[in-house]
Design an enzyme around this catalytic site. Structure first.
Site, PDB file in Angstrom:
ATOM      1  N   LYS A   1     -22.590  17.324 -33.672  1.00 58.68           N
ATOM      2  CA  LYS A   1     -23.211  18.603 -33.701  1.00 58.68           C
ATOM      3  C   LYS A   1     -22.659  19.413 -35.061  1.00 58.68           C
ATOM      4  CE  LYS A   1     -24.394  19.072 -29.551  1.00 58.68           C
ATOM      5  NZ  LYS A   1     -25.934  19.732 -29.311  1.00 58.68           N
TER       6      LYS A   1
ATOM      7  N   LYS B   1     -34.873  15.247 -21.330  1.00 62.42           N
ATOM      8  CA  LYS B   1     -33.748  15.526 -20.670  1.00 62.42           C
ATOM      9  C   LYS B   1     -34.177  15.530 -19.030  1.00 62.42           C
ATOM     10  CE  LYS B   1     -30.685  17.564 -24.185  1.00 62.42           C
ATOM     11  NZ  LYS B   1     -30.086  18.535 -24.659  1.00 62.42           N
TER      12      LYS B   1
END
EC number: 4.2.1.113
Length: 316
Positions: A104, A203
């Site tokens: 991240k 997803k």
């Protein structure tokens, strides 16, 4: 159907090891159907229309079960939150044998120097490094950051819009992956037609189910764009659906982002162990004792039930 679902539902509140996606507790509604367990865990800021896709995915899992799967294990990446570089080794230790890590970056309150230090710490033990900015950079910031971060497998959603992604892709050598621009779009292929992505992050919940992921993968393959199945910070129940979708793909060259269960301090079922960088595919059945121990408050249960009813109306 919705009242039947709610009658067999459990709303859980899972504590997280570290802050991830701005939260330290993950809430979700789990429910059992004739084909197994489903999950409804749309993030709280999503509106009812968007949440309806997540409910559809849970209903598919509980009432239809998985599609035909082609393999019984799936390669996964390690996930490194926006932590100080010194904490990276302890996080990577949770993913034995993993060859790829997603890091991240572009976290609010942090600097590019923080990102570089974190990525370099990951490089010390990983073959492949990919970064995820969650749309947090402007075009100029993305170009500057990606040039400074060095060789990456890809950069996931460096900017928020399709037009910005396309501009960054023209100006850097790093492959660009689209996440939000696909899962939040009415036309998931728009980002590809616009020349804005080399890789698609997909997803199960926001696309409406496992079979929707398999269909989209086939469409994207016609454009030469591979997909990476990733988690929506799912519980063990939702993770089963992600693994099933990944196992149903004809092309699985990229490590999937489906080992995020390690971000939870406790989950509703025993977590799958990463072995040689892979996870076994199969259903997860919640432990009744954990469902009781991790149960959300009565107020939060009522909130999720009301939300599920509204989302179901959108499906109808």
């Amino acid at each position: 159907m919705i009242e039947e679902i709610l009658a067999h539902s459990h709303v859980v509140s899972l504590p997280m090891r570290v802050r991830f996606r701005g939260i330290t507790v993950r809430e979700a509604m789990l429910f059992e159907g004739p084909a197994g367990w489903g999950e409804f865990g749309a993030f709280t800021e999503y509106d009812d229309a968007e949440a309806a896709h997540w409910l559809a995915a849970g209903i598919e899992a509980a009432y239809q079960g998985p599609p035909v799967m082609l393999r019984d294990t799936v390669e996964v990446n390690a996930t490194v939150p926006a932590v100080p570089a010194a904490e990276v080794p302890s996080i990577l230790a949770r993913y034995p044998g993993a060859r790829t890590a997603k890091v991240k970056v572009a976290e609010k309150g942090q600097t590019l120097a923080d990102d570089i230090a974190r990525v370099n710490a990951v490089r010390e033990s990983m073959e492949q490094v990919r970064v995820d900015a969650n749309g947090g950079w402007t075009v100029e910031q993305a170009v500057s950051a990606l040039n400074a971060l060095g060789e990456l497998q890809y950069a996931e959603q460096p900017c928020a819009t399709v037009e910005e992604l396309a501009e960054v892709r023209r100006r850097v050598s790093t492959p660009i992956a689209a996440d939000e621009s696909i899962r939040k779009a009415e036309d998931p292929l728009r980002v590809v037609r616009a020349g804005a992505a080399d890789v698609a992050i997909v997803k199960v919940p926001p696309l409406g189910g496992m079979r929707a992921v398999v269909r989209l993968a086939a469409e994207l393959a016609e454009y030469g764009v591979p997909i990476v199945v990733s988690s929506a910070l799912d519980t063990a129940v939702g993770m089963s659906a992600g693994l099933a979708a990944a196992a149903a793909l004809t092309n699985g060259d990229y490590a999937c982002g489906l080992a995020t269960g390690r971000l939870f301090a406790e989950d509703v079922a025993d977590g799958r162990e990463v072995v040689h960088g892979r996870l076994d595919v199969g259903a997860s059945v919640p432990d009744p004792a954990r469902l009781h121990r991790l149960a959300a408050s009565a107020e939060r249960r009522a909130w999720w039930h009301a939300r599920a009813r509204r989302a179901f109306e959108h499906l109808r």
